[in-house]
Design an enzyme around this catalytic site. Structure first.
Site, PDB file in Angstrom:
ATOM      1  N   HIS A   1      -1.370   5.114   9.674  1.00 49.07           N
ATOM      2  CA  HIS A   1      -0.300   4.406   8.968  1.00 49.07           C
ATOM      3  C   HIS A   1      -0.720   2.967   8.645  1.00 49.07           C
ATOM      4  O   HIS A   1      -0.664   2.538   7.483  1.00 49.07           O
ATOM      5  CB  HIS A   1       0.960   4.405   9.854  1.00 49.07           C
ATOM      6  CG  HIS A   1       2.124   3.667   9.280  1.00 49.07           C
ATOM      7  ND1 HIS A   1       3.142   4.294   8.596  1.00 49.07           N
ATOM      8  CD2 HIS A   1       2.447   2.345   9.287  1.00 49.07           C
ATOM      9  CE1 HIS A   1       4.029   3.395   8.205  1.00 49.07           C
ATOM     10  NE2 HIS A   1       3.641   2.199   8.615  1.00 49.07           N
ATOM     11  N   GLU A   2      -1.148   2.252   9.652  1.00 49.48           N
ATOM     12  CA  GLU A   2      -1.514   0.844   9.437  1.00 49.48           C
ATOM     13  C   GLU A   2      -2.739   0.722   8.536  1.00 49.48           C
ATOM     14  O   GLU A   2      -2.896  -0.265   7.827  1.00 49.48           O
ATOM     15  CB  GLU A   2      -1.744   0.127  10.770  1.00 49.48           C
ATOM     16  CG  GLU A   2      -0.561   0.126  11.748  1.00 49.48           C
ATOM     17  CD  GLU A   2       0.713  -0.523  11.207  1.00 49.48           C
ATOM     18  OE1 GLU A   2       0.622  -1.319  10.246  1.00 49.48           O
ATOM     19  OE2 GLU A   2       1.799  -0.203  11.733  1.00 49.48           O
TER      20      GLU A   2
ATOM     21  N   HIS B   1      -1.598   0.394   5.035  1.00 48.43           N
ATOM     22  CA  HIS B   1      -1.283  -1.011   4.734  1.00 48.43           C
ATOM     23  C   HIS B   1      -2.570  -1.809   4.506  1.00 48.43           C
ATOM     24  O   HIS B   1      -2.670  -2.610   3.579  1.00 48.43           O
ATOM     25  CB  HIS B   1      -0.545  -1.654   5.923  1.00 48.43           C
ATOM     26  CG  HIS B   1       0.890  -1.243   6.062  1.00 48.43           C
ATOM     27  ND1 HIS B   1       1.798  -1.351   5.044  1.00 48.43           N
ATOM     28  CD2 HIS B   1       1.574  -0.733   7.120  1.00 48.43           C
ATOM     29  CE1 HIS B   1       2.998  -0.929   5.461  1.00 48.43           C
ATOM     30  NE2 HIS B   1       2.887  -0.543   6.726  1.00 48.43           N
TER      31      HIS B   1
ATOM     32  N   GLU C   1       4.853  -0.179   2.125  1.00 49.76           N
ATOM     33  CA  GLU C   1       5.166   0.966   2.966  1.00 49.76           C
ATOM     34  C   GLU C   1       4.787   2.275   2.266  1.00 49.76           C
ATOM     35  O   GLU C   1       4.462   3.266   2.926  1.00 49.76           O
ATOM     36  CB  GLU C   1       6.647   0.945   3.333  1.00 49.76           C
ATOM     37  CG  GLU C   1       7.021   1.789   4.517  1.00 49.76           C
ATOM     38  CD  GLU C   1       6.372   1.352   5.832  1.00 49.76           C
ATOM     39  OE1 GLU C   1       5.899   0.197   5.930  1.00 49.76           O
ATOM     40  OE2 GLU C   1       6.319   2.189   6.751  1.00 49.76           O
TER      41      GLU C   1
END
EC number: 3.4.17.19
Lengths: 491, 491
Positions: B260-261, B264, B290
Site C-alpha cells: 500500500h505505502e 504512495h 490514495e
C-alpha cells in the site's frame, strides 16, 4: 521588556537549529544517497533563515535598550552571549552564508565516497571551493573583529583563544612530547600485549555499547545510539543523537568511540534546563566539550580501575579470552604507536596530529598554503612529527577527516585544548574527592556529580577561563596533562 | 519577472517543508520519548515560518503582475496552484496556525500511549482543544471561501470536492454495498481458508517487504523503509520515507501495508522532477494519492496473478505450508469480514468505515456533535453500518486513527474516493492494455508505464476531474468499483 523580546527571538532561532540538527543527523545516519541534493538545498535555506533571524533589524534596538533594563547576573551573561551570536552573524552577507552551506554539504557528501576511493583529484575542486569561501568569511570577520584571519575563525569555536596562546602551548608541548613518546615506546618495546581475537558481532558490540552508556549515565529517554561513517554527538540537548561505527575485527574502536561520544552527550544532557533554548545555555566551547569526551575516554575509561570493570563485561559479551585479562587490557588501551589516523591515535601521539592540522589550516586560511599543495604538505609534516609517510595514500592522510569538508577551519585545536582541560579537571577532582581507584564504582556518582557541579550546569554562564579557573585553579595549564601522561605511561 | 520571483519564493517554502517532513518522520520513527516537547516546539515554529513565507506582503503584487506576464500553460497552472496555497495560508492568523500545530503535536504524541491504554478520558481534553481550534480554522475558511465549514476543510485535501457530491456518492454506495456485503459473506460462508502459521520473524518479514518493494519499482536510492506505530509514506519525493509495523503472528499486515505505502511512494517518486519544488509539482489530491496506494494494494496485490507470484516468495522466506498455496492465499486475501479496525478492513467493508468517519467529522466541524459524545456516536454508527459494538472499547473505536489527533478533519473521504479512482484506473488500463493476467509479470513495466503516463507525471498540472477524465473517461464514477467488487467477490 527588550530582554524578553530577545529571549523569544533567540528561542525561535533555537527551534530552527533543532530542525537543522535533526536533519543533519539524518543526513549522516539514515538518508539514502539520492536524497542529498534536496537535503543540501533545504539545509542551505535553513542556514539563510537562521542568518536572517540573527539579522533582524529590531535586534540593534533591543540590545541597546536591554543594556539599561534591570537584569540578573545570569541574564546579563545571557545578553552578552546573544550579542556575540548576533555579532558573528551580522559579519557575513547572506549570500556567502548560503554558498558556504551548499558547498560544504556537497563537499562533505562527496567525501564520503571519495575518501575510500583515495580520490584526491576528485576531491580537490570541491575542497578549493570550500577553502575559497572560508577565506572570504575569515577576511570579513578579521576586518570587523580586529583579529588575524585564522583567529577570527578560532573565535567561533574557542572564544578568547588566540594563535599566540596556541603557539605558546604547542611550543611547550613540542618541547617535552617527542622525548616522552620515545621514552614510552622504549618502555613498551618489551611489553607483551595480546590482541583480542574476533570476530566481534556488530549486534553484540551494540548491546555492550548500550550497557556501557547506561553505566556512564546516558539518558536514553533523551537520546539514542546509531551508526555513521564518522562518529559524532548531534541532535539537541533534549534529544542527543550519538553515533558510532562498528568494526567486527576490533571491539575497542566502537567501544572507546561510544565512551568518548557519551562524554559529549552527558555534557549536553547536563546543561541547565532553564537556559537550554538560549545561547548562554549552550556548551561553553568546543574545547570544553572535548574535555568532557576525553575525560570519559582517556582519564576515565583507560584508568586501571575502569578497565578492571570493563574486563568482565567484555568476557560476558564475547566469551572469555586471555586478552580480556585486566592487566593486558590496560597495556592494550595505553599502547603508544605513531600512526596515520588521528581518530585511532593514542593520547600521547594525538597532540602531534593536532599540531599538524593546526599549522595547515592556519596557513590555508591565512593564504600561505594553496589547497592543491595539501597532500604534499601533509606528508611533509607527518614525516616531521611522527616519522610516517602519506605519499599516494591521501585517504589515510589529508582526506581522513570530515572537518574541513564543510569548512570547519579553526576547530582542530579544540581537541588538544580538551585533552589539557580534561587533565586539569581529573587532577582537581582527585585532589578534592580522592583517587579514581575509589571514585570508579557501580554508578560513578561522585565523578558525574563533580562534573555536573563544576562544568555542565554552568553552560556558557561564564568564560572558559573563569570556568576552568574556578573548577581547577588554572585557566589553561599543560602541567597536569604532562603529569598524567608521565604517571600513566612511565609511572 | 514576478513569476520567477514567485517560483523562488515557493522553492524556499518547499525547503522548509522538507525539513518538517524529515523531522516529522523522525518524530514517528526514531525520536526518544523525552524529545517530544522540544520537537513539538520546533515544528510549531516551523509551521509559523511556513505560514509567514506564504504571507509575505510582496506576494500580492507578484501575483497581480504575473497574471500579465507571458507564461506557458504549465506556468499558468503553476501560478494557480501557488495562488491556492497563498489563499489557504492567508485565511488563518499566525497565532491560530501555531496553536493548532502545538495542540496537534501534543494530542498525537499522547495518543500513542493513550490508545493502547484505552484511555478516552485522558484523551478527551487534548482532543477537545484540537477540535475547538479546527472549528475555529473552518469558520475562518468558510467565511472567506463561501463554502460550508466542512467543505472548507475538505477543499484542503480534495480541491473541488463538496459535501453534496460526497452525499450523492455515499448515498449510491449505501444503496448497493450492504446487499453486496451480505451476498459475499453468504458466498464465503462455506469456503475453507487456511491461516498461515507463524511466527514470522520480523527480520524475515522486513527482507520480504524489501524484495516486494523492489519488484514494485521502489527506488531505494531515493527512499527507505522503517517502523512506526501508524504506517505512513512521508519524507519528500527525492527521499521517500515509508514505514510499516510488524506483527510476528501475521505476515499479511506488514506485507500488504508495505505494498500500500509503496503505491504512495511510487506516485511521489514519479512526480515530474522539473516541478518538484513547486506546489504544481505535488500530488494532485489525497484521493488521487490514495488511488495509487489502493491500486497497488487492492487492484494489483489481491489479483490472482499477483498472488500466484507472492506464493513462492512467502514459501521461500518462511518455509512452505499449505496456507501459502495460491488458491488459499487468494481466498485469504479477499476474505470479507466486518470488523472494528479500519486499517484491517477488507476492500468491501472499508467504505462503511469511511462513511462513519465522514458523518462524524462533518458533524464535529459543523458543530452538531460535541467531542465528548464521540465514543457513543461511534458505537451507534458502527452498530448501524457493520452490526458491531465499540462500547467500552475506544482503543478499537474512536481512538484507533491518528488523523483527528492532529486536526486532519476532511481527510477521511479521500480513502473511498481513492478506491473508486483506483477501480476506474484499473478498468481503463485493462481496456487499453489487456487484462491483469497478462500485465502482471516480472517487472510490471506496462502497469507502471500506464500509471506514470496517466497519473504520476501530471502532478497538479490539471484538476482531479481533468486528470481522471483523461485517464479513464470519467471524472468520478463508482460503477467500475462496483464491477470490480462484484467480479472479484461474486464472479
Amino acid at each position: 521588556m527588550s530582554y524578553s523580546a530577545l529571549e523569544q527571538h533567540f528561542e525561535q532561532l533555537h527551534h530552527l537549529q533543532h530542525l537543522g540538527a535533526i536533519c543533519g543527523w539524518d543526513q549522516a545516519t539514515m538518508m539514502p544517497p539520492g536524497g542529498n541534493e534536496a537535503r543540501a538545498e533545504a539545509l542551505g535555506t535553513l542556514a539563510v533563515l537562521c542568518h536572517r533571524q540573527l539579522q533582524d533589524p529590531r535586534l540593534g534596538d533591543w540590545f541597546a535598550r536591554a543594556e539599561s533594563e534591570p537584569l540578573s547576573q545570569e541574564q546579563q551573561q545571557s545578553l552578552a552571549e546573544m550579542r556575540r551570536a548576533w555579532r558573528d552573524a551580522t559579519l557575513l552577507p547572506a549570500d556567502l552564508v548560503r554558498a558556504r552551506s551548499l558547498a560544504g554539504s556537497r563537499c562533505e557528501h562527496a567525501w564520503r565516497s571519495l575518501r575510500p576511493a583515495n580520490d584526491w583529484a576528485g576531491f580537490l575542486p570541491l575542497f578549493e571551493e570550500v577553502v575559497a569561501l572560508s577565506r572570504e568569511a575569515a577576511a570579513a570577520r578579521s576586518e570587523a573583529l580586529g583579529l588575524s584571519r585564522y583567529d577570527s575563525l578560532l573565535e567561533l569555536y574557542e572564544p578568547g583563544m588566540r594563535t599566540q596562546a596556541l603557539d605558546t602551548l604547542f611550543g611547550e608541548l613540542s618541547g617535552w612530547l617527542p622525548g616522552l613518546i620515545a621514552e614510552v615506546q622504549e618502555k613498551q618495546r618489551l611489553e607483551t600485549v595480546l590482541s583480542p581475537q574476533g570476530p566481534f558481532a556488530t549486534d553484540k558490540q551494540k548491546a555492550l555499547g548500550l550497557e556501557v552508556m547506561s553505566w556512564l549515565g546516558f539518558d536514553f529517554h533523551h537520546g539514542r545510539l546509531d551508526v555513521s561513517a564518522h562518529p559524532f554527538c548531534g541532535g539537541v540537548s533534549e534529544d542527543v543523537r550519538l553515533t558510532t561505527r562498528y568494526d567486527e575485527a576490533d571491539v575497542a574502536q566502537a567501544l572507546m568511540g561510544i565512551i568518548h561520544e557519551t562524554g559529549h552527550a552527558r555534557y549536553e544532557q547536563g546543561l541547565p534546563a532553564a537556559w537550554r533554548r538560549l545561547p548562554v545555555g549552550q556548551a561553553r566551547s568546543m574545547g570544553v566539550h572535548e574535555s568532557q569526551s576525553l575525560f570519559f575516554e582517556m582519564q576515565l575509561a583507560r584508568h586501571p580501575a575502569f578497565i578492571a570493570r570493563l574486563s568482565p563485561l567484555l568476557a560476558r559479551y564475547f566469551g572469555d579470552q586471555p586478552a580480556f585479562e585486566p592487566g593486558n587490557l590496560a597495556r592494550l588501551y595505553t599502547r603508544v604507536q605513531p600512526g596515520l589516523i588521528r581518530v585511532d591515535a593514542d593520547e600521547v601521539t594525538y597532540p602531534a596530529h593536532i599540531m599538524l592540522r593546526y599549522r595547515i589550516e592556519r596557513d590555508l586560511i591565512e593564504g600561505t598554503l594553496a589547497p592543491r599543495h595539501l597532500p604534499e604538505r601533509w606528508n611533509q609534516l607527518m614525516q616531521q612529527y611522527l616519522g610516517l609517510s602519506t605519499e599516494g595514500n591521501d585517504k589515510d592522510g589529508c582526506l581522513q577527516d570530515i572537518h574541513w569538508t564543510d569548512g570547519s577551519f579553526g576547530y582542530f585545536p579544540s581537541y588538544t585544548l580538551g585533552a589539557i582541560y580534561a587533565a586539569q579537571q581529573a587532577e582537581a577532582m582527585q585532589q578534592q574527592l580522592g583517587p579514581f581507584e575509589r571514585l570508579i564504582d557501580d554508578d560513578l556518582t561522585a565523578v558525574f556529580g563533580w562534573l555536573e557541579h563544576h562544568i555542565w550546569r554552568h553552560a556558557s554562564l561564564c568564560s572558559t577561563g573563569e570556568l576552568m579557573a574556578r573548577a581547577t585553579g588554572h585557566v589553561l595549564d599543560a602541567a597536569p596533562f604532562r603529569r598524567h601522561l608521565e604517571q600513566r605511561y612511565l609511572g
